[in-house]
Write an enzyme that holds these catalytic residues in place. Sequence first.
Site, PDB file in Angstrom:
ATOM      1  N   TYR A 139       0.708  -1.061   0.072  1.00 37.99           N
ATOM      2  CA  TYR A 139       0.001   0.056   0.057  1.00 37.99           C
ATOM      3  C   TYR A 139       0.766   1.373  -0.029  1.00 37.99           C
ATOM      4  O   TYR A 139       0.549   2.329  -0.526  1.00 37.99           O
ATOM      5  CB  TYR A 139      -0.837  -0.152   1.310  1.00 37.99           C
ATOM      6  CG  TYR A 139      -2.214  -0.649   1.015  1.00 37.99           C
ATOM      7  CD1 TYR A 139      -2.117  -2.161   1.029  1.00 37.99           C
ATOM      8  CD2 TYR A 139      -3.440  -0.101   1.269  1.00 37.99           C
ATOM      9  CE1 TYR A 139      -3.450  -2.883   0.904  1.00 37.99           C
ATOM     10  CE2 TYR A 139      -4.628  -0.899   0.997  1.00 37.99           C
ATOM     11  CZ  TYR A 139      -4.445  -2.121   0.912  1.00 37.99           C
ATOM     12  OH  TYR A 139      -5.625  -2.894   1.043  1.00 37.99           O
ATOM     13  N   LYS A 184       3.490 -15.274   3.366  1.00 37.00           N
ATOM     14  CA  LYS A 184       3.623 -16.213   2.153  1.00 37.00           C
ATOM     15  C   LYS A 184       5.116 -16.424   2.110  1.00 37.00           C
ATOM     16  O   LYS A 184       5.791 -15.997   1.048  1.00 37.00           O
ATOM     17  CB  LYS A 184       3.078 -15.285   0.892  1.00 37.00           C
ATOM     18  CG  LYS A 184       3.150 -16.061  -0.573  1.00 37.00           C
ATOM     19  CD  LYS A 184       1.855 -17.212  -0.577  1.00 37.00           C
ATOM     20  CE  LYS A 184       2.257 -18.180  -1.944  1.00 37.00           C
ATOM     21  NZ  LYS A 184       1.365 -19.173  -1.895  1.00 37.00           N
ATOM     22  N   ASP A 217      -2.673 -18.630   1.464  1.00 35.21           N
ATOM     23  CA  ASP A 217      -3.367 -19.415   0.881  1.00 35.21           C
ATOM     24  C   ASP A 217      -4.462 -20.522   1.455  1.00 35.21           C
ATOM     25  O   ASP A 217      -5.525 -20.457   1.602  1.00 35.21           O
ATOM     26  CB  ASP A 217      -2.932 -20.147  -0.445  1.00 35.21           C
ATOM     27  CG  ASP A 217      -1.542 -20.712  -0.497  1.00 35.21           C
ATOM     28  OD1 ASP A 217      -1.108 -20.743   0.810  1.00 35.21           O
ATOM     29  OD2 ASP A 217      -1.055 -21.239  -1.290  1.00 35.21           O
ATOM     30  N   ASP A 241      -6.434  -7.090   4.531  1.00 39.76           N
ATOM     31  CA  ASP A 241      -7.514  -6.556   3.700  1.00 39.76           C
ATOM     32  C   ASP A 241      -8.243  -7.714   3.144  1.00 39.76           C
ATOM     33  O   ASP A 241      -9.763  -7.449   3.481  1.00 39.76           O
ATOM     34  CB  ASP A 241      -6.818  -5.481   2.769  1.00 39.76           C
ATOM     35  CG  ASP A 241      -8.155  -5.009   1.957  1.00 39.76           C
ATOM     36  OD1 ASP A 241      -9.172  -4.498   2.617  1.00 39.76           O
ATOM     37  OD2 ASP A 241      -8.072  -4.952   0.495  1.00 39.76           O
ATOM     38  N   ASP A 245     -12.202  -9.186   5.007  1.00 42.43           N
ATOM     39  CA  ASP A 245     -13.529  -9.187   4.289  1.00 42.43           C
ATOM     40  C   ASP A 245     -14.110 -10.661   3.953  1.00 42.43           C
ATOM     41  O   ASP A 245     -15.142 -10.738   4.186  1.00 42.43           O
ATOM     42  CB  ASP A 245     -13.623  -8.716   2.601  1.00 42.43           C
ATOM     43  CG  ASP A 245     -13.581  -7.037   2.666  1.00 42.43           C
ATOM     44  OD1 ASP A 245     -13.455  -6.420   3.363  1.00 42.43           O
ATOM     45  OD2 ASP A 245     -14.054  -6.849   1.287  1.00 42.43           O
TER      46      ASP A 245
HETATM   47  C1  IPM Z   1     -10.368  -1.232   3.838  1.00 41.54           C
HETATM   48  C2  IPM Z   1     -10.476  -0.735   2.375  1.00 41.54           C
HETATM   49  C3  IPM Z   1      -9.182   0.210   2.143  1.00 41.54           C
HETATM   50  C4  IPM Z   1      -8.097  -0.769   2.313  1.00 41.54           C
HETATM   51  C5  IPM Z   1      -9.239   0.927   0.739  1.00 41.54           C
HETATM   52  C6  IPM Z   1     -10.624   1.648   0.595  1.00 41.54           C
HETATM   53  C7  IPM Z   1      -7.995   1.862   0.625  1.00 41.54           C
HETATM   54  O1  IPM Z   1     -10.780  -1.747   1.468  1.00 41.54           O
HETATM   55  O2  IPM Z   1     -10.403  -0.266   4.779  1.00 41.54           O
HETATM   56  O3  IPM Z   1     -10.505  -2.372   4.126  1.00 41.54           O
HETATM   57  O4  IPM Z   1      -7.733  -1.491   1.391  1.00 41.54           O
HETATM   58  O5  IPM Z   1      -7.386  -0.485   3.349  1.00 41.54           O
HETATM   59 MN    MN Z   2     -11.052  -3.665   2.750  1.00 37.12          MN
END
Ligand code: IPM
Ligand code: MN
Length: 348
Positions: A139, A184, A217, A241, A245
């Site tokens: 990032y 990884k 993975d 990240d 999710d």
């Molecule tokens: C999160 C989001 C951010 C990230 C993006 C919007 C930059 O996906 O906070 O999880 O990847 O950190």
């Molecule tokens: Mn995210």
Amino acid sequence: MSSKLVFLPGDGVGPEVADAARRVLDAVVNKFGFDVSIETFSFGGAAIDSHGIPFPDETKGACLSADAIFLGAVGGPKWDNASVRPEVGLLEMRKALDVYANLRPITIFDGMTSLSPLKPELAEGVDILIVRELTGGLYFGDRLEGNDTALDKCEYSRAEVERVARIAFESARQRKGKVTSVDKANVLATSRLWRNAVNELHQNEYKDVHLEHMLVDAMAMKLIQCPSAYDVVLTENLFGDILSDEASVLSGSIGLAPSASLGEGTRGLYEPIHGSAPDIAGQGKANPVGAILSIAMLLRHSLAQSEAAQAIEQAVQQSIKSGHGTADIKGSDSTRQFTDRIVGLLPG
Ligand code: IPM
Ligand code: MN
Ligand code: NAD
């Protein structure tokens, strides 16, 4: 003394969930009688529209002098081709505040297993804290964006790994005493440095914590196969990240997941883990729980108001247990109705 809070509603469903968070915060401030001053600033796509950039100086100044910052969400198709995207503002803010540890708890409380896409016996008892490194890795590395080739550089220093690993080990001591470090290391040099640094810190200072390593993975698979086997999951920025999710879905919806981004000291940045959800924005459909539970994290970590935090968490659990909620968790409430329900369940 009054605590200084900055609210950044942002874009898409951001303002809708920020409004819900604000109403719950106002309710506990009244009920528990502590002092806060709350100011709202422009951020993300909204700030591109009003100031030409996503993280204007006045917003930055307010964040740097605040005790805590709450963010709704940023981004959306309107700004996908902006010269500086809303997401860049978010990265600038995380860096400016030096919030290097992003805590993303994923919990399935009693009575919630029916919301999970997993079988109840797999969903039962899931209680994971993802500790995501937030200010390094891909990032923040050098980028080259050409027509024919592009480059995103991934770099980590031992010090960057150690400080976030320390947060993971300390968190594990307050929980079930286990850290799973995800990397990884079979391919990436940064992952081998990561693994060495985590092992060394463990040997030197945290031998009482159970440490295991997992390749990312395999971890993506194990999170679905046996999620209740995990306690604290420590990982680098991009893996965190993605895995967060994925893990959020275990509880039924990404709309339920809060986060706290912390550095040294008590100042923190608090945001639900979901994005601006352009597909449902402006329709009163957004689940406000991730935002509301982020307020509970804010109260606990930055304001030392753990009773108020607990009251919010209990009201949220009770409201979900009663079978109500927004459409993403099989309910028929609007964002506002669900928020009213939660406020109504706060102690009187
Ligand atoms: C999160 C989001 C951010 C990230 C993006 C919007 C930059 O996906 O906070 O999880 O990847 O950190
Ligand atoms: Mn995210
Ligand atoms: P998203 O998280 O916005 O949405 C993914 C899916 O989850 C969508 O189907 C959405 O409707 C659903 N969802 C998200 N939040 C919800 C909620 N509170 N209640 C119910 N359902 C919810 O991810 P995306 O669509 O990939 O990204 C949209 C924009 O948000 C992009 O510009 C992205 O960069 C940005 N984003 C911002 C943040 C942040 O501000 N922290 C985080 C992630 C993505």
